[in-house]
Design a protein around this motif. Structure first.
Motif, PDB file in Angstrom:
ATOM      1  N   GLU A  97      64.747  33.933  43.343  1.00  0.00           N
ATOM      2  CA  GLU A  97      65.353  33.205  42.230  1.00  0.00           C
ATOM      3  C   GLU A  97      64.264  32.549  41.386  1.00  0.00           C
ATOM      4  O   GLU A  97      63.507  31.708  41.876  1.00  0.00           O
ATOM      5  CB  GLU A  97      66.323  32.138  42.750  1.00  0.00           C
ATOM      6  N   PHE A  98      64.205  32.953  40.137  1.00  0.00           N
ATOM      7  CA  PHE A  98      63.223  32.378  39.212  1.00  0.00           C
ATOM      8  C   PHE A  98      63.656  32.673  37.786  1.00  0.00           C
ATOM      9  O   PHE A  98      64.491  33.552  37.533  1.00  0.00           O
ATOM     10  CB  PHE A  98      61.826  32.942  39.474  1.00  0.00           C
ATOM     11  N   GLU A  99      63.076  31.953  36.865  1.00  0.00           N
ATOM     12  CA  GLU A  99      63.308  32.186  35.447  1.00  0.00           C
ATOM     13  C   GLU A  99      62.028  31.867  34.695  1.00  0.00           C
ATOM     14  O   GLU A  99      61.183  31.097  35.170  1.00  0.00           O
ATOM     15  CB  GLU A  99      64.473  31.322  34.931  1.00  0.00           C
ATOM     16  N   GLY A 100      61.891  32.469  33.533  1.00  0.00           N
ATOM     17  CA  GLY A 100      60.673  32.219  32.769  1.00  0.00           C
ATOM     18  C   GLY A 100      60.781  32.705  31.346  1.00  0.00           C
ATOM     19  O   GLY A 100      61.642  33.526  31.009  1.00  0.00           O
TER      20      GLY A 100
ATOM     21  N   VAL B 188      57.147  29.400  33.812  1.00  0.00           N
ATOM     22  CA  VAL B 188      57.946  29.995  34.881  1.00  0.00           C
ATOM     23  C   VAL B 188      58.382  28.896  35.847  1.00  0.00           C
ATOM     24  O   VAL B 188      57.589  28.012  36.193  1.00  0.00           O
ATOM     25  CB  VAL B 188      57.152  31.067  35.649  1.00  0.00           C
ATOM     26  N   THR B 189      59.648  28.967  36.275  1.00  0.00           N
ATOM     27  CA  THR B 189      60.174  28.068  37.293  1.00  0.00           C
ATOM     28  C   THR B 189      60.758  28.898  38.432  1.00  0.00           C
ATOM     29  O   THR B 189      61.597  29.773  38.200  1.00  0.00           O
ATOM     30  CB  THR B 189      61.258  27.137  36.723  1.00  0.00           C
ATOM     31  N   ILE B 190      60.307  28.617  39.647  1.00  0.00           N
ATOM     32  CA  ILE B 190      60.733  29.345  40.844  1.00  0.00           C
ATOM     33  C   ILE B 190      61.488  28.408  41.761  1.00  0.00           C
ATOM     34  O   ILE B 190      61.059  27.264  41.982  1.00  0.00           O
ATOM     35  CB  ILE B 190      59.513  29.916  41.589  1.00  0.00           C
ATOM     36  N   GLN B 191      62.599  28.866  42.306  1.00  0.00           N
ATOM     37  CA  GLN B 191      63.319  28.101  43.312  1.00  0.00           C
ATOM     38  C   GLN B 191      62.661  28.363  44.672  1.00  0.00           C
ATOM     39  O   GLN B 191      62.731  29.458  45.215  1.00  0.00           O
ATOM     40  CB  GLN B 191      64.801  28.496  43.336  1.00  0.00           C
TER      41      GLN B 191
ATOM     42  N   ILE C 173      61.059  21.971  50.607  1.00  0.00           N
ATOM     43  CA  ILE C 173      62.023  22.186  49.530  1.00  0.00           C
ATOM     44  C   ILE C 173      62.945  20.992  49.291  1.00  0.00           C
ATOM     45  O   ILE C 173      63.500  20.857  48.197  1.00  0.00           O
ATOM     46  CB  ILE C 173      62.862  23.450  49.795  1.00  0.00           C
ATOM     47  N   GLU C 174      63.119  20.130  50.275  1.00  0.00           N
ATOM     48  CA  GLU C 174      63.978  18.956  50.075  1.00  0.00           C
ATOM     49  C   GLU C 174      63.376  18.021  49.040  1.00  0.00           C
ATOM     50  O   GLU C 174      64.096  17.419  48.231  1.00  0.00           O
ATOM     51  CB  GLU C 174      64.186  18.227  51.402  1.00  0.00           C
ATOM     52  N   ASN C 175      62.064  17.893  49.048  1.00  0.00           N
ATOM     53  CA  ASN C 175      61.381  16.994  48.112  1.00  0.00           C
ATOM     54  C   ASN C 175      60.796  17.723  46.909  1.00  0.00           C
ATOM     55  O   ASN C 175      60.583  17.101  45.859  1.00  0.00           O
ATOM     56  CB  ASN C 175      60.267  16.233  48.838  1.00  0.00           C
TER      57      ASN C 175
ATOM     58  N   THR D  22      61.228  23.136  43.401  1.00  0.00           N
ATOM     59  CA  THR D  22      60.755  24.174  42.480  1.00  0.00           C
ATOM     60  C   THR D  22      59.238  24.325  42.527  1.00  0.00           C
ATOM     61  O   THR D  22      58.501  23.391  42.841  1.00  0.00           O
ATOM     62  CB  THR D  22      61.177  23.884  41.024  1.00  0.00           C
ATOM     63  N   ILE D  23      58.805  25.514  42.211  1.00  0.00           N
ATOM     64  CA  ILE D  23      57.401  25.847  41.968  1.00  0.00           C
ATOM     65  C   ILE D  23      57.309  26.217  40.498  1.00  0.00           C
ATOM     66  O   ILE D  23      58.130  26.994  39.994  1.00  0.00           O
ATOM     67  CB  ILE D  23      56.955  27.026  42.847  1.00  0.00           C
TER      68      ILE D  23
END
Length: 210
Positions: A63-66, A82-85, A108-110, A113-114
């Motif tokens: 899951e990502f978008e950019g 780009v943003t990655i889950q 991932i709790e804190n 996103t990457i």
């Protein structure tokens, strides 16, 4: 007697092979300048790291978008975001994927996103060097990714598509991804060096008509 001098009365008919069907080729787009969005269903954002000093483990994010702005006249004006889950990481092992989501790695709790945001773009023909800020685990560091244009085309649905392949190698400890375990035979369980791999298909955005 030469091959091309045989008598018609002595020659035997030779069956000709049926023509081989070929897939239609895509048309090349002469000007790739414009605004694009990443197509996740035809792209891969992945990584590989050596495990136990003997083999490589490969994974990717589902899951990502950019977005990208491509300026062919002044490449320095180009930009990429780009943003990655992080929770979408997959390596083919549920146990390993679960560990990657803990504070030992992506936390991932804190840090759900990457992200990557370009700060400098350089072009040399079909090769691009994109420098930007990579944020993982709440830590931001600059990286440079070398990309090569792999093609451009109009797809059957009228979309202008642009393809890139790229890679870079980072030291994961610079992003506080420090988990490791010593091996009895020497060395460590997970390499500090991680190769980031990108296979990108991007779709041009048509400007809205006002």
């Amino acid at each position: 007697m030469g091959l091309f001098n045989r008598s018609k009365t002595t020659s035997t008919p030779v069956a000709t092979a049926a023509p081989v069907a070929t897939e239609p080729t895509s048309s090349f787009v002469s000007d790739i300048a414009g605004d694009y969005v990443l197509d996740p269903s035809h792209s891969r954002l992945g990584f590989s790291a050596r495990h136990a000093m003997v083999t490589k483990v490969r994974g990717n994010f589902e899951e990502f978008e950019g977005t990208a702005h491509v300026d062919t006249v002044t490449p320095a004006n180009s930009k990429v975001e780009v943003t990655i889950q992080a929770a979408s990481v997959t390596t083919g092992s549920e146990q390993r994927d679960g560990h990657l989501k803990t504070p030992d790695f992506f936390d991932i709790e804190n840090h759900p996103t990457i992200t990557f945001a370009s700060t400098e773009v350089v072009r040399d023909g079909s090769e691009w060097a994109i420098t930007g800020n990579l944020t993982i685990n709440g830590v931001t560091k600059p990286v440079t990714i070398d990309f090569e244009e792999t093609g451009s085309a109009k797809d059957p649905y009228g979309n202008t598509r642009l393809g890139f392949e790229g890679a870079t190698t980072i030291d994961r400890t610079e992003w506080d991804l420090n988990f490791n375990a010593a091996l009895e035979t020497g060395g460590v369980l997970v390499s500090e060096k991680v190769k980031l791999e990108f296979d990108i298909s991007a779709i041009a955005q048509v400007p809205s008509q006002v």
